[in-house]
Enzyme design. Structure first.
Site, PDB file in Angstrom:
ATOM      1  N   GLU A 125      -8.547  13.131   7.886  1.00 21.81           N
ATOM      2  CA  GLU A 125      -8.349  14.466   7.306  1.00 21.81           C
ATOM      3  C   GLU A 125      -9.613  15.319   7.409  1.00 21.81           C
ATOM      4  OE1 GLU A 125      -6.080  14.484   3.343  1.00 21.81           O
ATOM      5  OE2 GLU A 125      -6.614  12.388   3.606  1.00 21.81           O
TER       6      GLU A 125
ATOM      7  N   GLN B  58      -3.283   2.998  15.062  1.00 22.23           N
ATOM      8  CA  GLN B  58      -2.192   3.498  14.239  1.00 22.23           C
ATOM      9  C   GLN B  58      -1.314   4.484  15.019  1.00 22.23           C
ATOM     10  OE1 GLN B  58      -3.589   5.149  10.528  1.00 22.23           O
ATOM     11  NE2 GLN B  58      -1.545   5.224   9.623  1.00 22.23           N
TER      12      GLN B  58
ATOM     13  N   THR C 199      -9.270  -5.084   4.471  1.00 21.58           N
ATOM     14  CA  THR C 199      -9.130  -4.178   3.330  1.00 21.58           C
ATOM     15  C   THR C 199     -10.137  -4.662   2.290  1.00 21.58           C
ATOM     16  OG1 THR C 199      -6.759  -3.912   3.753  1.00 21.58           O
ATOM     17  CG2 THR C 199      -7.539  -3.319   1.550  1.00 21.58           C
TER      18      THR C 199
ATOM     19  N   HIS D 271      -2.768  14.422   0.862  1.00 25.34           N
ATOM     20  CA  HIS D 271      -3.037  13.505   1.983  1.00 25.34           C
ATOM     21  C   HIS D 271      -1.863  13.478   2.957  1.00 25.34           C
ATOM     22  CE1 HIS D 271      -4.315   9.931   4.190  1.00 25.34           C
ATOM     23  NE2 HIS D 271      -3.181   9.329   3.876  1.00 25.34           N
TER      24      HIS D 271
ATOM     25  N   GLU E 257     -10.315   4.628   3.900  1.00 25.59           N
ATOM     26  CA  GLU E 257      -9.405   5.388   3.030  1.00 25.59           C
ATOM     27  C   GLU E 257      -9.791   5.110   1.586  1.00 25.59           C
ATOM     28  OE1 GLU E 257      -5.314   6.369   5.468  1.00 25.59           O
ATOM     29  OE2 GLU E 257      -5.233   4.710   4.037  1.00 25.59           O
TER      30      GLU E 257
ATOM     31  N   ASP F 260       0.852  -1.186   0.000  1.00 21.06           N
ATOM     32  CA  ASP F 260       0.000   0.000   0.000  1.00 21.06           C
ATOM     33  C   ASP F 260       0.888   1.236   0.000  1.00 21.06           C
ATOM     34  OD1 ASP F 260      -2.451   1.307   0.009  1.00 21.06           O
ATOM     35  OD2 ASP F 260      -2.427   1.516   2.182  1.00 21.06           O
TER      36      ASP F 260
ATOM     37  N   ARG G 233      -7.492   4.509  13.479  1.00 20.41           N
ATOM     38  CA  ARG G 233      -6.537   5.613  13.687  1.00 20.41           C
ATOM     39  C   ARG G 233      -5.890   5.587  15.066  1.00 20.41           C
ATOM     40  NH1 ARG G 233      -5.269   6.535   8.644  1.00 20.41           N
ATOM     41  NH2 ARG G 233      -7.059   7.201   7.406  1.00 20.41           N
TER      42      ARG G 233
ATOM     43  N   ASP H  73      -8.935   1.027   2.268  1.00 15.46           N
ATOM     44  CA  ASP H  73      -7.916   0.655   3.254  1.00 15.46           C
ATOM     45  C   ASP H  73      -8.420   1.065   4.636  1.00 15.46           C
ATOM     46  OD1 ASP H  73      -5.514   0.041   4.493  1.00 15.46           O
ATOM     47  OD2 ASP H  73      -4.612   1.974   3.996  1.00 15.46           O
TER      48      ASP H  73
ATOM     49  N   LYS I  87      -4.232  -1.421  10.113  1.00 13.01           N
ATOM     50  CA  LYS I  87      -4.685  -1.602   8.729  1.00 13.01           C
ATOM     51  C   LYS I  87      -5.018  -3.064   8.439  1.00 13.01           C
ATOM     52  CE  LYS I  87      -3.193   2.595   7.274  1.00 13.01           C
ATOM     53  NZ  LYS I  87      -3.924   3.540   6.419  1.00 13.01           N
TER      54      LYS I  87
ATOM     55  N   GLU J 124      -9.071   4.622  -1.947  1.00 14.18           N
ATOM     56  CA  GLU J 124      -7.903   4.260  -2.757  1.00 14.18           C
ATOM     57  C   GLU J 124      -8.368   3.481  -3.984  1.00 14.18           C
ATOM     58  OE1 GLU J 124      -4.638   2.380  -0.791  1.00 14.18           O
ATOM     59  OE2 GLU J 124      -4.972   3.415   1.123  1.00 14.18           O
TER      60      GLU J 124
END
Lengths: 412, 412
Positions: A358, A233, A250, A129, A192, A122, A230, A226, A246, A194
């Protein structure tokens, strides 16, 4: 008996598309390869069962190649043969030559992972971002971003096809009150936005490829969510990068849109950094270096649908071709079925942020939804639906990717 | 015809061992499962061809299970059955009941990867290693080290069996003179002394396991050399962790020493941090939480052999059981054949540093070898040989792991 399938104006599966996937049905639970047109899946094993395909001399029959639970053998064929097959199918379908026994309503097929995935990596290739995330974690974007696509190895076994649900993981996080490490379910569940790129022809271990040659190794693209925890993470990122935050799940969309189908939508990347990149990363033609793929994200909460962001693949600072070339750079080799996630695709506008980290400033500023509800991080039962489409203007070809959806199940 | 194999005092493959691997020979190039005793491989497909194994009711025959190019199906069997098979073989071998047609001199077999590896993760679990590395990169050990085993996903496809060579990779690094990013072959090639742990019984996606239960999911151990390009690592580590700096090649020893064989060497970990760990990481019996496995590293340069370090698995702060439990923590699931690297195993003494990054202070202080040669990072043609052994004292069982070796080929 043959019949013609009419494609409605909002169907992603047009004659310009001819994507590839793996299906099974109640009456035939054996997974096999298929394409999609309008509201139908076309069973390609059944389609090729009684046909010969002259161009395929020296290869196994297309029936044998498609009568398998993955597209790996088809993807490993020479790209000219794959193109021929796709063009042949589109031409026959346009002429209405679809044997009825091969056409199955999409609503009655189960979709599987389209490929047997060996390696999954990934990337983090959206400048916006990475800048936004760096700012939110009290840092600045790292210098290496500008010299090579940032990338890490992901967890292959936790990739699931839409619409499989994803379970909220347990993990270790810093308690927001006490600042002490705590073991509990994640509270900061995020998506996420993607795309994923599947490898066709392998790259041998020890070999590198140029950006120009990368196209020969790309089978096609899917949408990729993804999912990210958080808070996990935040605990684990330093120094080895993301792992459990993660690796719990997925999601990908189950239909692979081929590179061939996407080439008409080639475009200039939003960021032109020609001349600042290493020579092995230089595109031969900057005007065809990326793809104009429109992206959107919908949240489904309590039965109400909210469009929460839009974006475009062309916003990526490092293009998919550059990602593939970078992946092979140190000689690790690429295998048919390897999957590259593009990384979150964020744009410049505040309506183009590719994740809630974000968009909500790490949960501090929830999004006000149209019905007055507030969206911070994801709640149990929230469903995220990624969508993508290309073209559709006057005289233009048009295609879509179908949905990549997944619902958050409560932790156990 | 049957015969008895005599095991020399320096052979790793004793009757206490009975490891498992995958071999092929010139006369039979089909890879199949085997064990090793003394200077012989015992072809287990040939061995079980005309035998029945009463305990295996309801399973495929052992012949079918071992007549395969990987040990995955055997490893997935119930651990009681695997123990029975190993005990049966040891008893028969001790009695001299080895059909001659099954015994092949080790020097004439080719050894393959013993398992089909799905996921490969690599830990960083030596407190001393992490402290040393943090100091060398101008930082301090990160707080999360003390609360959970640090880990990242590695590159599965670049795992090779000893004695396959490894090629020096190209990559992007900061030029030591100009401090600017440069694309060139790595100059700072290093080894890392690790062990690898193979998963037997799967853990379903979404499930967690306790440390106590981890043993039920461990098939056995190998030596693992996590080759590292330190200059590429310096460029790419922030923020997503290692990728190309590790992904160009990882060597493992080809014989898997089973958990059963290692249990007699269970011991207390060097670090006792009982009470500071989360409950799900607590060992039921600290005196059997780790393994007393003696490790050593030899450099072969220009035909001269230099022992450059020793270490012991028990130095790890987080034990292999804790690593397996942590791997499953967020619900990603474990599969038969998943491989866990323990991370570099460094001890407290300066003769127990598990890589050259530590031993040479990132190349600044080369090691003076006995013949006056100096060892900074690895040169082309340098060969690294990892070794490991257990027991051997008066009345104790004894076994070894064989070699994990690899030579550095020049960049292309």
């Amino acid at each position: 008996m043959a019949f013609k399938i009419s494609v409605s104006p909002d169907s992603p599966f047009t004659l310009d598309n001819i994507p590839f996937g793996v299906i099974s049905t109640e009456s035939n639970p054996q997974p096999r390869c298929a394409t999609a047109l309008g509201d139908y899946a076309i069973d390609l094993a059944a389609y090729w069962k009684d046909r010969t395909y002259a161009q395929l001399k020296g290869y196994r029959s297309l029936y044998a190649i498609f009568n398998q639970p993955s597209l790996n053998e088809f993807a490993a064929l020479d790209s000219a043969i794959r193109s021929d097959v796709r063009t042949y199918l589109a031409t026959e379908f346009a002429a209405g030559n679809i044997p009825e026994r091969c056409a199955i309503p999409l609503k009655s097929v189960k979709l599987h992972l389209p490929m047997t995935i060996g390696g999954y990596v990934d990337f983090a290739c959206s400048l916006e971002h990475c800048k936004n995330c760096a700012a939110l974690t009290g840092g600045t974007i790292s210098k290496n971003f500008y010299y090579a696509p940032l990338v890490y190895n992901g967890r292959t076994s936790s990739i699931v096809p839409s619409p499989e649900p994803v379970r909220r993981p347990h993990g270790i996080l810093y308690d927001p009150e006490t600042k002490q490490p705590t073991f509990c379910p994640s509270k900061n569940m995020d998506y996420e936005l993607e795309m994923g790129c599947f490898i066709s022809k392998p790259v041998l271990m020890g070999e590198r490829i140029s950006v120009e040659n990368a196209a020969n190794h790309i089978f096609g693209f899917v949408l990729l969510n993804d999912w990210s925890a958080r808070d996990l993470q935040g605990f684990e990122m330093n120094p080895l990068g993301p792992f459990h935050s993660k690796g719990f799940g997925t999601s990908i969309s189950p239909w692979i849109v081929t590179l061939d189908a996407l080439l008409p939508f080639s475009c200039k990347p939003w960021h032109d950094h020609t001349g600042t990149e290493f020579e092995h990363q230089r595109h031969p033609d900057q005007t065809k270096a990326s793809f104009d793929i429109r992206l959107e994200v919908t949240l489904l909460r309590n039965g109400v649908s909210h469009k929460i962001t839009t974006s475009n693949l062309s916003y990526l600072y490092w293009t998919p071709y550059q990602q593939v070339a970078h992946y092979a750079l140190a000689g690790c080799g690429l295998e048919t079925g390897d999957l590259l996630g593009t990384g979150t695709i964020t744009g410049e506008s505040k309506n183009e942020l590719g994740c809630l980290f974000e968009a909500t400033l790490n949960g501090a500023k929830p999004i006000e939804l149209a019905n007055g509800d507030r969206l911070g991080f994801l709640k149990d039962g929230d469903e995220i639906i990624l969508g993508a489409s290309c073209g559709g203007g006057e005289g233009q070809p048009r295609l879509g990717f179908g949905e990549c959806r997944g619902i958050i199940l409560p932790a156990v």
